[in-house]
Design a protein around this motif. Structure first.
Motif, PDB file in Angstrom:
ATOM      1  N   LEU A  30       0.819  -1.206   0.000  1.00  0.00           N
ATOM      2  CA  LEU A  30       0.000   0.000   0.000  1.00  0.00           C
ATOM      3  C   LEU A  30       0.857   1.263   0.000  1.00  0.00           C
ATOM      4  N   LEU A  31       2.011   1.207   0.653  1.00  0.00           N
ATOM      5  CA  LEU A  31       2.937   2.337   0.638  1.00  0.00           C
ATOM      6  C   LEU A  31       3.482   2.576  -0.770  1.00  0.00           C
ATOM      7  N   ILE A  32       3.793   1.505  -1.475  1.00  0.00           N
ATOM      8  CA  ILE A  32       4.262   1.626  -2.858  1.00  0.00           C
ATOM      9  C   ILE A  32       3.184   2.282  -3.714  1.00  0.00           C
ATOM     10  N   VAL A  33       1.944   1.837  -3.558  1.00  0.00           N
ATOM     11  CA  VAL A  33       0.846   2.437  -4.331  1.00  0.00           C
ATOM     12  C   VAL A  33       0.725   3.923  -3.992  1.00  0.00           C
ATOM     13  N   ALA A  34       0.756   4.258  -2.714  1.00  0.00           N
ATOM     14  CA  ALA A  34       0.572   5.645  -2.282  1.00  0.00           C
ATOM     15  C   ALA A  34       1.695   6.566  -2.747  1.00  0.00           C
ATOM     16  N   ASP A  38       1.796   6.413 -10.377  1.00  0.00           N
ATOM     17  CA  ASP A  38       1.147   7.554 -11.025  1.00  0.00           C
ATOM     18  C   ASP A  38      -0.236   7.185 -11.554  1.00  0.00           C
ATOM     19  N   LYS A  39      -0.399   5.926 -11.937  1.00  0.00           N
ATOM     20  CA  LYS A  39      -1.674   5.447 -12.446  1.00  0.00           C
ATOM     21  C   LYS A  39      -1.804   3.978 -12.072  1.00  0.00           C
ATOM     22  N   ALA A  61      -5.154   4.095  -3.882  1.00  0.00           N
ATOM     23  CA  ALA A  61      -5.067   4.981  -5.048  1.00  0.00           C
ATOM     24  C   ALA A  61      -6.176   6.022  -5.000  1.00  0.00           C
ATOM     25  N   TYR A  62      -7.380   5.611  -4.690  1.00  0.00           N
ATOM     26  CA  TYR A  62      -8.526   6.523  -4.614  1.00  0.00           C
ATOM     27  C   TYR A  62      -8.277   7.607  -3.562  1.00  0.00           C
ATOM     28  N   GLU A  67      -4.830   8.366 -10.446  1.00  0.00           N
ATOM     29  CA  GLU A  67      -5.735   7.975 -11.527  1.00  0.00           C
ATOM     30  C   GLU A  67      -5.856   6.457 -11.590  1.00  0.00           C
ATOM     31  N   ILE A  68      -7.070   5.997 -11.749  1.00  0.00           N
ATOM     32  CA  ILE A  68      -7.340   4.567 -11.868  1.00  0.00           C
ATOM     33  C   ILE A  68      -7.908   4.295 -13.251  1.00  0.00           C
ATOM     34  N   GLY A  69      -7.405   3.269 -13.905  1.00  0.00           N
ATOM     35  CA  GLY A  69      -7.945   2.790 -15.175  1.00  0.00           C
ATOM     36  C   GLY A  69      -8.275   1.317 -15.019  1.00  0.00           C
TER      37      GLY A  69
END
Length: 140
Positions: A30-34, A38-39, A61-62, A67-69
């Motif tokens: 989760l730290l990596i995502v935060a 970038d997307k 991410a939210y 940005e989420i795709g």
């Protein structure tokens, strides 16, 4: 294959990270995502929404306005979500992700750009897919 195509796309200037690259601990993931994403591209299969760690990545991410795709496989449809119907999210709460955040994130997915994954993916189709995910066309 998708990761390889993204690595060679000239519009990609950072590393391409798959969550399977680091499944050792949820808090580190989760730290990596935060901090380093970038997307976030969600590979939409039926099971992705039954995996707490995947929900944690999307909620992170939210929360961080990343940005989420979505890359949707054939036949994929966003399931209807109700807070009472969420799976066991104890591991997410232990990492600071409350059910309300997960619910809000899930509700927001109906507004997220979606790319349809086709049954047959050749090189040109994969390059187009990468361009769509990045919103940058593959240079001619």
């Amino acid at each position: 294959w998708l990761k390889m195509e993204m690595h060679i796309h000239p519009g990609v200037t950072k590393d391409v990270f798959l969550d399977t690259d680091n499944l050792e601990s949820l808090d580190q993931l989760l730290l990596i995502v935060a901090e380093d994403v970038d997307k976030l591209v969600v590979i939409c299969t039926e099971s992705v929404f039954r995996r707490p760690w995947c929900l944690g990545e999307m909620a992170t991410a939210y929360r961080n306005k990343i940005e989420i795709g979505m890359l949707a496989f054939p036949g994929f449809q966003l399931p209807a979500f109700e807070r009472s119907g969420l799976l066991d999210t104890t591991c997410l709460r232990e990492n600071g992700i409350q059910d309300d955040l997960v619910s809000d994130m899930l509700a927001s997915l109906s507004r997220v750009p979606e790319v349809q994954f086709r049954d047959r993916m050749g090189s040109a189709t994969m390059q187009n897919l990468v361009g769509l995910l990045l919103r940058r066309p593959w240079p001619s």
